[in-house]
Scaffold this active site. Structure first.
Site, mmCIF file in Angstrom:
data_model
loop_
_atom_site.group_PDB
_atom_site.id
_atom_site.type_symbol
_atom_site.label_atom_id
_atom_site.label_comp_id
_atom_site.label_asym_id
_atom_site.label_seq_id
_atom_site.Cartn_x
_atom_site.Cartn_y
_atom_site.Cartn_z
ATOM 1 C CB THR A 66 -0.927 -0.025 1.240
ATOM 2 O OG1 THR A 66 -1.872 -1.082 1.064
ATOM 3 C CG2 THR A 66 -1.659 1.284 1.415
ATOM 4 C CD GLN B 2 -3.652 -10.494 -5.180
ATOM 5 O OE1 GLN B 2 -3.434 -11.702 -5.152
ATOM 6 N NE2 GLN B 2 -3.953 -9.806 -4.078
ATOM 7 C CB SER C 166 2.324 -6.410 -1.184
ATOM 8 O OG SER C 166 2.107 -6.729 0.164
ATOM 9 C CB ALA C 167 7.082 -9.097 1.006
ATOM 10 C CB CYS D 204 -23.703 -7.746 4.771
ATOM 11 S SG CYS D 204 -24.964 -6.726 4.071
#
Lengths: 465, 465
Positions: free
Chosen positions: B70, B172, B189-190, B315
């Site tokens: 991020t 991804q 991202s690791a 939800c």
């Protein structure tokens, strides 16, 4: 090897290591998920937050984990400034804050409040810098380079009276105890207390206006985006609790070792200035500077002798300017050594350090052909007083020469001019601005001032003794 | 327990664990320091950067480590936008980017390019959104919710022709191979590939204009401030290399397991829509949605049956809106299940999942009193065609009821009106906007459109069969 640089990064505490390894198995999943692994991760995160909040002295919902102490400071400063943007864009900081605070302050209109020669802020002077448009004030709990403890509780009270929130960078002191007083925001860094890298703390008291800047997400109350570094967070919280349990006893023990260094280094090594406050200080940290010594060579010599220390001298890393802390204190920066003892440092290691230091300093001075002793300077004193003129009787051209050469060249010729005469040292080295006045103070010579020269700056020194 | 949520966080790879534990001993010191421990840390950092850069397909000096994927995205977007601020403040993103990209884009003027029903961007349409004032374009390598692979190489070529840098969020896909084509910036991202949390990658190709925003320091080329999380960085680099060695074989194996789920779920469970591209997809990820099912109840049922999956239904977490990805695709969002298999998932676990799923879905449907089967809807068909009027013959008041109740109530009464008649479903649930048209498509009924109502929205459906 003896590692004496805990203030940069403390070796991992055994409890941190144990907790980290355990959390690799239990805490790798996303704590935002509702399935079993996620719920387990959430429990670990909540428990870590409670433990850390207790050590900080705040409510768990006032505390978020950030990726580092630096990021905690950046987020804390920008969020607090934005939360009070209607008040103004003015910020008060001490001149000896960590670079992360000073970098964050650069975006705003900042007033830097000076310190005395021990590196200590005067709380009244700090409060006097507050203005109607001051949105935030920042004061460290203790200085990272010289260990001086700041009057945070007093400053917090004065800030509160002025309606200005105070952010306390507690990176250096949190291992030793909570920060007393009515601070509004607090930041810290786990790897400074023996926790793992990758974890900072940001506490924002309820009622403090805060608006996180930059893109956020649902993590950490919207104040620190990105997937939580949970194994490291667990280790950070567990180790903070562990170091706190040992803090009183270990602090007293290390403080005694630091006192040994403070008292014996000036006896063992000629021409040394111990800097920082002698009593209002962190238990484990002491800094001194050695005249006529190149910081990088000194660190190299100590490294070869088995000691890892750091330095605020210029020329010891990529920078050519001395530490802003030493500059703000107005103390000698050349041959600067910071010793910060990790918990558990054996007394014998400190004794061994005191044993090798004189020879390492002597060896660096020999290589630089430094003046042998203070006596050499004041011994030769022929001739009479040349009147009160500031016109230099002698000019030393040290252009292009780096610290500590300009000071060495000055020391070598001070005996060649009559008492009362002025020597001009031409230098384009940033450290000279700090070290020539500091040398004058140590040597009881008169520092007249500086003048712009065709190249570099002329530093004027009047022989007094 | 079978953990089928690798796309959220993959369990730690054994190599990552081993490297992390080793680096706790070797890599805790400050890599900026010149003493022994610092030099050792620097060597580890340099070696990790080289290994990660090789896996990414860039030069080591183009790659920095950030505290998370991020943060890599936030830094990458803001730095690239600032580097080209003279060009403009316009940004092109796909509508199905990860929320970190969309959050970062909110600061600018962003154009979202839509996707087809498989979640795939059309490269030409993406390029058509570029304008003279477009400073940056962002396209993920593969979607995190439905697994669809994007035409990144083609988009990069078109962006290059337009002189616009392309940032690829490869979070991804990086485990499975490097991103092909002429991208300008790349993030990852690791913890998505089995590395530890606390490490993201940001690659910025030489020649791409980039100006890091916010306060910086001397770490990571001035692009990611704060003390490096070195043990985690070492583990991230080592595990990326390890998963890559296994990628071809493991990818083929998992892809076959995913195909079993894709083909068998619609047979085993009535009223299911498998979403995402059937072939242009990640090897390990498949998503499907179940009519008349509450996502949270479904996840709870699967959790109790021993399976950890995630969902893009509303939800299921703190949000009441369905996933923006499913919305952009225009597919059913109710009863949504994402299965993402970690490397090493045994085939038996997938078989066991296929074994329990029908009963779990049936149980949730029973609790909701859902229509028993599609036949029940089309069987009762009395009466004639009521002309082409859009005036509702029947109004279903589902106000205050959450997904999937409005769709269930619609399905129950569709047989009560004549073919050609219109039913109006009154709903104030955000998911209805997506799920009522999706139901019509699945049931071969005609979705007429929506109208603002006194409360909520009226969704009009004409009975066709």
């Amino acid at each position: 090897m003896s590692y004496f640089d805990a203030a940069s990064a403390a070796p991992l505490h055994p409890v941190a290591r144990q907790a980290l390894v355990a959390a690799l198995d239990e805490g790798w999943a996303d704590p935002a998920r509702l399935y079993r692994e996620g719920r387990r991760a959430r429990l670990l995160l909540d428990a870590s937050r409670e433990a850390a909040a207790e050590a900080v002295g705040c409510r768990p919902d006032e505390l978020v984990f950030t990726p580092s102490g630096t990021r905690a400071v950046h987020t804390g400063v920008s969020g607090a400034m934005a939360g009070r943007r209607r008040t103004g864009r003015h910020l008060v900081v001490s001149a000896v804050e960590h670079s992360s605070v000073l970098h964050a302050a650069e975006t705003y209109e900042a007033t830097e409040v000076g310190v005395d020669r021990t590196g200590r802020v005067d709380a009244a002077a700090f409060a006097a810098a507050l203005r109607p448009d001051t949105a935030l004030a920042c004061l460290q709990s203790a200085n990272h380079e010289v260990g001086t403890v700041q009057p945070v509780a007093e400053a917090a009270e004065l800030c509160r009276a002025a309606g200005v929130p105070l952010l306390v960078d507690a990176a250096q002191s949190l291992a030793w105890g909570p920060v007393e007083g009515g601070w509004s925001l607090l930041t810290a860094s786990a790897h400074k207390w023996g926790g793992p890298p990758g974890v900072g703390l940001l506490a924002v008291r309820k009622g403090v206006r805060f608006a996180a800047q930059g893109p956020t997400d649902e993590r950490e109350s919207g104040r620190s985006p990105g997937f939580e570094n949970l194994p490291a967070i667990v280790a950070a919280a567990a180790s903070l609790r562990a170091v706190r349990e040992e803090a009183a006893a270990e602090g007293a023990r290390l403080s005694e070792l630091v006192d040994r260094i403070r008292s014996r280094v000036p006896v063992l090594v000629p021409d040394v200035e111990v800097v920082g406050h002698p009593t209002l200080r962190l238990p484990h940290l002491v800094t001194f500077s050695c005249l006529y010594v190149d910081g990088e060579a000194l660190l190299g010599g100590l490294d070869r002798a088995g000691f890892s220390v750091s330095s605020g001298s210029s020329c010891t890393s990529s920078t050519l300017t001395p530490s802003h802390v030493l500059r703000a204190m107005g103390v000698l920066s050349e041959g600067n050594v910071r010793v910060s003892l990790p918990p558990g440092t054996p007394a014998e290691d400190v004794e061994r350090f005191l044993g090798v230091l004189p020879e390492v300093v002597r060896s660096v001075r020999d290589q630089l052909d430094a003046p042998a002793s203070p006596a050499a300077v004041s011994a030769a004193a022929p001739g009479g007083v040349s009147g009160a003129s500031d016109e230099p009787a002698l000019t030393v051209d040290s252009l292009g020469k780096r610290c500590p050469i300009p000071v060495i060249e000055l020391a070598k010729v001070i005996g060649d001019v009559p008492v009362g005469a002025v020597i001009s040292v031409l230098s384009d080295d940033e450290a000279a601005r700090l070290d020539i006045p500091a040398w004058c103070q140590m040597r009881d010579q008169e520092y007249v001032g500086e003048r712009a020269a065709e190249r570099g700056t002329a530093y004027l020194v009047r022989r007094r003794t």
